[in-house]
Design a protein around this motif. Structure first.
Motif, PDB file in Angstrom:
ATOM      1  N   TYR A 145       0.682  -1.319  -0.120  1.00 38.02           N
ATOM      2  CA  TYR A 145       0.103  -0.038   0.047  1.00 38.02           C
ATOM      3  C   TYR A 145       1.020   1.262  -0.119  1.00 38.02           C
ATOM      4  O   TYR A 145       0.654   2.262  -0.907  1.00 38.02           O
ATOM      5  N   THR A 149       0.706   3.884  -3.385  1.00 39.29           N
ATOM      6  CA  THR A 149       0.121   5.080  -2.849  1.00 39.29           C
ATOM      7  C   THR A 149       0.772   6.208  -2.273  1.00 39.29           C
ATOM      8  O   THR A 149       2.085   5.875  -2.244  1.00 39.29           O
ATOM      9  N   TYR A 247      -6.549  -4.287  -1.700  1.00 41.90           N
ATOM     10  CA  TYR A 247      -7.993  -4.579  -1.985  1.00 41.90           C
ATOM     11  C   TYR A 247      -8.634  -5.731  -1.529  1.00 41.90           C
ATOM     12  O   TYR A 247      -8.583  -6.693  -2.146  1.00 41.90           O
ATOM     13  N   GLU A 287     -11.733   2.136   1.802  1.00 42.15           N
ATOM     14  CA  GLU A 287     -11.917   2.097   0.518  1.00 42.15           C
ATOM     15  C   GLU A 287     -12.495   0.929  -0.071  1.00 42.15           C
ATOM     16  O   GLU A 287     -13.375   1.033  -0.900  1.00 42.15           O
ATOM     17  N   GLU A 293     -11.903   6.595  -2.319  1.00 41.99           N
ATOM     18  CA  GLU A 293     -11.452   5.859  -3.633  1.00 41.99           C
ATOM     19  C   GLU A 293     -10.288   5.394  -3.541  1.00 41.99           C
ATOM     20  O   GLU A 293      -9.540   5.328  -2.522  1.00 41.99           O
ATOM     21  N   ARG A 294      -9.868   4.269  -4.410  1.00 43.17           N
ATOM     22  CA  ARG A 294      -8.722   3.357  -4.145  1.00 43.17           C
ATOM     23  C   ARG A 294      -7.415   4.435  -4.087  1.00 43.17           C
ATOM     24  O   ARG A 294      -7.156   5.134  -4.712  1.00 43.17           O
TER      25      ARG A 294
END
Length: 382
Positions: A145, A149, A247, A287, A293-294
């Motif tokens: 992650y 991100t 996810y 998320e 949002e992702r």
């Protein structure tokens, strides 16, 4: 299924290290409190469901006999960390189908029996044989992650800071002291980038909720309750090979199905009790639940939108990070928190005008599945 189902009472013991207590000793006090809180006599109880993972045979029967509660179906449920929530799902299903009218759900676990360290996992699992443990799984998820991100270790620390701040208001929480970002980042490393304060503690505890049909609720004269608007249980999909660890599909699908069943969306929620066993989990669940949002779950924690006064209060109890995570009890304790919030009985951590609540807990992981189990409930103040 046409019968409305309500949660009409809840009770629990403070989570912590109750080394001298047994499973029975942990569960009997909240069982008595929950029955008294609902004004339910033993003769009113039609079924008992008990969630635990390590309690051994007939855990529920051993508990119930101590108060003279017998002669009704008692079902023991093991679904890893989702055991307690799965027990609630089973109770809801029985009442919704008209099979029973009043059901008691107990969640209980005593993890100090293992002396410390990570939870024992199935020795048959090929990844367990290679040395996988849950902190390592979530550390890999966190690293991915952070790579994909704009998130930083400070964002992971913010989740723990919020959890401890909420837990400080909860008399049932294992940890009731606030911490700073610096303290979280400077704590003992567990599995890079996770530090000790980014991981839920080992502990013991029990929680109990009483569920009833609309008819039973009226008969018992219950004026304050919460309606079960949705109860969803999924097991993991068979998924060999690559897994997107940022996810959690099982949680996303479960939440989607719950929203559909209840006829609401994430924007309607006033509170969520989610499975924050490690701080990274909260960000990815933001998320998965459609709150962000992702890749943008970090915006919610940075801007204070998931604490009191924000868009939705996530883990007002302190969550697993502060309240603790005796695995079989956690899902029931989440529902107890939702009950207190939606009935205006949460004390210093009360959310103003709370109407809609979500609880979410996942259970276990095994090679070849995207996850073991996931239970999502939606509740409406009645």
């Amino acid at each position: 299924m046409t019968e409305n189902v309500h949660v009409i009472s809840a009770a629990m013991v403070p989570f912590g290290k109750h080394r001298s207590s047994s499973y029975v000793g942990l569960a009997v006090p909240p069982l008595i409190d929950a029955l008294r809180g609902a004004g339910v006599e033993k003769a009113d109880v039609d079924a008992v469901y008990v969630g635990h993972s390590y309690g051994g045979m007939m855990t529920g029967q051993r508990i119930c006999k101590e108060i003279g509660l017998g002669g009704v179906p008692t079902v023991n449920v093991d679904n890893a960390c989702s055991s307690g929530a799965t027990a609630v799902h089973e109770a809801w299903s029985a009442i919704a189908q008209g099979l029973v009218e009043v059901a008691v759900v107990i969640g209980v676990e005593k993890l100090t029996q293992f002396g410390g360290g990570t939870l024992p996992l199935s020795p048959e699992d090929r990844e367990v044989k290679q040395g996988i443990v849950m902190p390592a799984v979530y550390a890999m998820r966190a690293n991915r992650y952070l790579y994909e991100t704009e998130a930083t270790p400070e964002d992971l620390a913010l989740v723990s800071v919020k959890a401890r701040r909420h837990g400080a208001l909860n008399p049932f929480a294992q940890f009731r002291t606030e911490v700073s970002v610096e303290e979280v980042l400077g704590a003992r490393p567990v599995a890079d980038p996770l530090t000790l304060l980014m991981c839920c503690p080992t502990g013991d505890g029990a929680a109990v909720v009483v569920l009833a049909s609309e008819r039973a609720r009226a008969r018992l004269g219950i004026s304050s309750s919460m309606r079960v608007a949705a109860s969803v249980l999924h097991s993991g999909r068979v998924s060999e090979g690559f897994r997107d660890m940022t996810y959690p599909e099982i949680s996303a699908h479960s939440a989607h199905d719950a929203y559909e069943a209840a006829g609401i969306g994430p924007e309607d929620l006033d509170m969520i009790e989610l499975h924050d066993a490690f701080s990274i989990a909260e960000l990815v669940y933001y998320e998965a639940f459609g709150l962000a949002e992702r890749g943008r779950g970090i915006d919610l924690i940075r801007d204070g939108r998931t604490t009191f006064g924000g868009d939705v209060v996530v883990n007002p109890s302190g969550g697993l990070l502060a309240k603790g995570h005796p695995v079989g009890a956690s899902g029931v304790a989440q529902i107890a928190e939702a009950f207190w919030q939606l009935t205006g009985n949460a004390g210093d951590r009360q959310i103003d005008d709370a109407r809609w609540a979500m609880t979410h807990v996942t259970g276990g992981g095994t090679a070849g599945l995207d996850h073991g189990a996931c239970t999502v409930h939606l509740f409406e103040a009645a």
